[in-house]
Design a protein around this motif. Structure first.
Motif, PDB file in Angstrom:
ATOM      1  N   ASN A 155       0.804  -1.412  -0.150  1.00 45.63           N
ATOM      2  CA  ASN A 155       0.087   0.024   0.354  1.00 45.63           C
ATOM      3  C   ASN A 155       0.664   0.899  -0.258  1.00 45.63           C
ATOM      4  O   ASN A 155       1.523   1.110   0.707  1.00 45.63           O
ATOM      5  N   LYS A 156       0.057   2.579  -0.604  1.00 46.34           N
ATOM      6  CA  LYS A 156       1.180   3.583  -0.623  1.00 46.34           C
ATOM      7  C   LYS A 156       1.464   3.664   0.486  1.00 46.34           C
ATOM      8  O   LYS A 156       2.971   4.554   0.600  1.00 46.34           O
ATOM      9  N   ASP A 157       1.462   4.164   1.956  1.00 51.12           N
ATOM     10  CA  ASP A 157       1.739   4.478   3.099  1.00 51.12           C
ATOM     11  C   ASP A 157       1.857   3.771   3.771  1.00 51.12           C
ATOM     12  O   ASP A 157       1.918   3.480   5.650  1.00 51.12           O
ATOM     13  N   ALA A 158       2.547   2.439   3.358  1.00 49.85           N
ATOM     14  CA  ALA A 158       2.677   1.401   4.139  1.00 49.85           C
ATOM     15  C   ALA A 158       3.611   1.090   5.152  1.00 49.85           C
ATOM     16  O   ALA A 158       4.965   2.364   4.413  1.00 49.85           O
ATOM     17  N   THR A 159       3.892   0.709   6.065  1.00 50.29           N
ATOM     18  CA  THR A 159       4.806   0.984   7.133  1.00 50.29           C
ATOM     19  C   THR A 159       5.340  -0.638   7.570  1.00 50.29           C
ATOM     20  O   THR A 159       3.843  -1.595   7.653  1.00 50.29           O
ATOM     21  N   LEU A 160       6.651  -1.239   7.895  1.00 50.88           N
ATOM     22  CA  LEU A 160       6.069  -2.536   8.502  1.00 50.88           C
ATOM     23  C   LEU A 160       5.701  -2.784   9.680  1.00 50.88           C
ATOM     24  O   LEU A 160       4.959  -4.029   9.776  1.00 50.88           O
ATOM     25  N   TRP A 161       5.649  -1.810  10.692  1.00 47.26           N
ATOM     26  CA  TRP A 161       5.068  -1.668  12.281  1.00 47.26           C
ATOM     27  C   TRP A 161       3.360  -1.852  11.252  1.00 47.26           C
ATOM     28  O   TRP A 161       2.588  -2.330  12.193  1.00 47.26           O
ATOM     29  N   GLY A 162       2.822  -0.807  10.502  1.00 55.46           N
ATOM     30  CA  GLY A 162       1.393  -1.311  10.400  1.00 55.46           C
ATOM     31  C   GLY A 162       1.451  -2.604   9.735  1.00 55.46           C
ATOM     32  O   GLY A 162       0.370  -2.475  10.142  1.00 55.46           O
ATOM     33  N   ALA A 163       2.256  -3.296   9.098  1.00 57.66           N
ATOM     34  CA  ALA A 163       1.328  -4.973   8.722  1.00 57.66           C
ATOM     35  C   ALA A 163       1.592  -6.021   9.414  1.00 57.66           C
ATOM     36  O   ALA A 163       1.282  -6.157   9.321  1.00 57.66           O
ATOM     37  N   LEU A 164       2.548  -5.245  10.583  1.00 63.34           N
ATOM     38  CA  LEU A 164       2.768  -5.803  11.326  1.00 63.34           C
ATOM     39  C   LEU A 164       1.515  -5.836  12.553  1.00 63.34           C
ATOM     40  O   LEU A 164       0.232  -7.219  13.256  1.00 63.34           O
TER      41      LEU A 164
END
Length: 279
Positions: A155-164
């Motif tokens: 996703n456009k504004d994805a982060t590793l923490w967001g995915a976790l």
């Protein structure tokens, strides 16, 4: 091979539907209609491919009890996200500026219906269900949950923490909802209710997709990223992880009470029989 055929069949519907919805972005009526058509088509294709590849009725998307299960899931999902926003607002990090857009919210209904149905059919209906048959509930829950979270890294504004965070709060919660009920309608409703509340009601960012949809409320979040989720949206908030875990534990407790937890090794059980366990 049944996993491959089922996944490809539903993924094809999801891809075509996503392209159609993207093509009419900004037109709330066409977004609503095309989104709902994508959801219906995905369920029909899933039912067809399961019957062809497993030689059994696709009871997990059966009509009996579907409406009630969907509504229960939507209420749980919407209510859980409302708790997340309530806690963020309590800290002064969520501000409502006024009324949003009713037509915008209707467009969100179509968009989120397509996303919830196709993602649940792929991740819980195909991946979780078949992996669970081979490895048991716990391995299926962790592996498909992590895969679901990793998918959001694109996703456009994805982060590793967001995915976790997505892997924990959504992958776990939705997998546990299916394990507890053995119907896909409740996790579909749960997924839809959460996403619609997030975007269609409270007007916040969904999973780092790049810009909040216009919901019923015109609102913004500001403050510590750990609390608000930053550009990824409230799904990267610690409150989402907390409440998602609480709902996950509740569903797993229900699954254990109903005898729906599948051990790692089972003998003498035909493939596909898990889906027909009593609710």
């Amino acid at each position: 091979m049944r996993l491959v055929w089922q996944f490809l069949a539903v993924a094809a519907v999801a891809f075509v539907g996503a392209q159609c919805v993207a093509a009419v972005q900004g037109n709330w009526l066409l977004t609503l209609v095309l989104g709902l058509l994508t959801a219906v088509a995905a369920v029909l294709v899933y039912g067809w491919v399961v019957r062809r590849t497993e030689r059994r009725p696709s009871t997990e998307v059966g009509r009996e009890g579907a409406r009630a299960a969907f509504v229960r899931g939507a209420l749980i999902g919407g209510g859980t996200f409302a708790c997340v926003i309530g806690n963020i607002a309590f800290l002064g990090d969520y501000t409502v500026h006024g009324a949003g857009s009713v037509t915008g919210a209707l467009g969100v209904v179509g968009f989120m219906a397509a996303a919830a149905v196709t993602e649940e059919l792929l991740f819980r209906g195909v991946l979780f269900r078949i992996v669970e048959e081979r490895t048991g509930t716990w391995i299926a829950l962790v592996s498909t949950g992590m895969l679901f979270g990793m998918m959001h890294l694109f996703n456009k504004d994805a982060t590793l923490w967001g995915a976790l965070a997505i892997a924990i709060e959504a992958g776990g919660m939705l997998g546990a909802a299916y394990a507890a009920t053995r119907t896909l309608w409740l996790p579909i409703g749960l997924h839809f209710g959460w996403n619609f509340a997030e975007s269609g009601v409270f007007g916040t960012e969904v999973s780092g997709n790049g810009g909040a949809q216009k919901g019923l409320l015109d609102a913004t979040t500001s403050g510590a990223q750990l609390v608000t989720g930053g550009q990824f949206g409230p799904e990267a908030s610690v409150y989402s992880v907390l409440f998602g875990l609480l709902v996950t534990v509740a569903f797993l407790w229900l699954a254990k009470r109903r005898g729906h937890l599948v051990p790692r090794r089972r003998r003498g059980v035909q493939a596909g029989s898990v889906a027909t366990l009593p609710r």
